[in-house]
Design an enzyme around this catalytic site. Structure first.
Site, mmCIF file in Angstrom:
data_model
loop_
_atom_site.group_PDB
_atom_site.id
_atom_site.type_symbol
_atom_site.label_atom_id
_atom_site.label_comp_id
_atom_site.label_asym_id
_atom_site.label_seq_id
_atom_site.Cartn_x
_atom_site.Cartn_y
_atom_site.Cartn_z
ATOM 1 N N CYS A 262 0.830 -1.199 0.000
ATOM 2 C CA CYS A 262 0.000 0.000 0.000
ATOM 3 C C CYS A 262 0.867 1.253 0.000
ATOM 4 O O CYS A 262 1.405 1.648 1.049
ATOM 5 C CB CYS A 262 -0.928 -0.012 1.225
ATOM 6 S SG CYS A 262 -1.907 1.487 1.394
ATOM 7 N N CYS B 43 -0.480 4.088 2.215
ATOM 8 C CA CYS B 43 -0.239 3.877 3.649
ATOM 9 C C CYS B 43 1.201 4.169 4.037
ATOM 10 O O CYS B 43 1.470 4.778 5.074
ATOM 11 C CB CYS B 43 -0.559 2.426 4.033
ATOM 12 S SG CYS B 43 -2.183 1.844 3.552
ATOM 13 N N ASP B 44 2.146 3.701 3.209
ATOM 14 C CA ASP B 44 3.542 3.663 3.643
ATOM 15 C C ASP B 44 4.499 4.515 2.815
ATOM 16 O O ASP B 44 5.684 4.624 3.170
ATOM 17 C CB ASP B 44 4.044 2.206 3.615
ATOM 18 C CG ASP B 44 3.216 1.306 4.515
ATOM 19 O OD1 ASP B 44 2.801 1.777 5.599
ATOM 20 O OD2 ASP B 44 2.995 0.135 4.153
#
Length: 317
Positions: A134, A137-138
């Site tokens: 992701c 997300c990261d």
């Protein structure tokens, strides 16, 4: 006693929430159950550019809008991991989660799909320590660093473009000599001078020290050359798998685990419907999940009407 509903929806992604809108608007009692926050993979999507009505909208914002719509007619939402789904003698369903248990006249399976793993050494070891599925997300953890994207479909190319706005350089390794992504996504990525594509090349191992990812070992599947590439992060987009384990044994999935339905979204089990990415289908998009859900929601209403009529006749007799 377990609380009873006209329909229970397993999953609160775009499909599950749309089905909740349709079913509750038809005056059915509805419960959505999800192991995480509503929205599913939309929460991991930076921008949605192909959903009608929006030229572009953040995935989490679209999820929030859908949730408000899905609960406006009384549908309820509950956290929980579904452990067991069982048909009862009267044709209703018993749903057990790690938090509670419920019964319902019908069940809609909208559990979606999950990211497929490369299944190479180092992938599990460095999950959360440089290995990610992701970018939204990261990606921020890798500002001004070199990152690797593995894959050649829509997700891989979209996330590579997103990462290029954060990282110093993005290298995309694809095992074939051309991408499978939509042409508009390809054009955008090819025009970005921070993105490099390496063709006919597969990741054989994810390398790292005792703390984090340091790079990958790759092999050119044409020449056989094997070499290492330094990188701070590895983002993997090589396909999806159905999240259908909860209905294993019910006879509604194919050999790959995808749920088979007819055009009414009915499975082989009376009173059980399925929609969205967990279905055996060609295209898995927000729009197709929503379309499935509208059909499922309408047919769940029809099934409930017939089910209640049969129950009434049994009671009267």
């Amino acid at each position: 006693m377990a609380q009873h509903y006209d329909t229970i929806i397993l999953g609160a992604g775009p499909g599950g929430m749309t089905a909740a809108t349709y079913a509750s608007r038809a005056n059915l009692s509805v419960l959505m159950i999800d192991r995480g926050i509503y929205g599913g993979q939309m929460n991991n999507t930076a921008e949605v550019e192909n959903y009608p009505g929006f030229s572009s909208i953040l995935g989490p914002d679209l999820a929030e809008n859908m949730y408000k719509s899905s609960t406006q007619f009384g549908a309820e939402y509950a956290f929980g991991t579904v452990l067991h789904v069982e048909a009862q003698e009267d044709g209703s369903w018993h749903v057990v989660t790690d938090m509670d248990e419920y019964t319902s006249n019908t069940v809609i399976v909208a559990t979606g799909s999950d990211y497929k793993k490369l299944a190479v050494p180092g992938e599990d070891t460095y999950a959360g320590r440089g290995v990610s599925y992701c970018a939204v997300c990261d990606g921020a953890f890798f500002r001004n660093q070199h990152v690797i994207v593995v894959g050649g479909g829509d997700s891989a190319v979209e996330e590579a473009t997103y990462l290029a706005g954060l990282a110093e350089k993005v290298t995309v390794f694809h095992r074939r000599d051309k991408l499978r992504a939509q042409q508009i996504l390809q054009d955008r990525a090819f025009a970005n001078d921070k993105i490099e594509f390496v063709w006919n090349t597969e990741v054989e191992e994810i390398l790292g020290d005792d703390k984090k990812v340091t790079g990958v070992r790759v092999r050119n599947n044409v020449t056989g050359e094997v070499y290492n590439v330094d990188a701070a992060g590895v983002f993997i987009y090589v396909g999806v798998l159905p999240v259908s384990q909860v209905v294993d044994g019910l006879g509604i999935t194919n050999e790959q685990g995808w749920i088979e339905t007819n055009e009414r979204m009915e499975t082989a089990r009376p009173g059980m419907f399925a929609l969205g990415d967990v279905r055996d289908k060609e295209l898995r998009q927000i729009t197709t999940a929503v379309g499935d859900a509208a059909i499922a929601g309408q047919n769940v209403f029809s099934y409930n009407e017939e089910f209640k009529l049969k129950q009434q006749k049994v009671t009267e007799s």
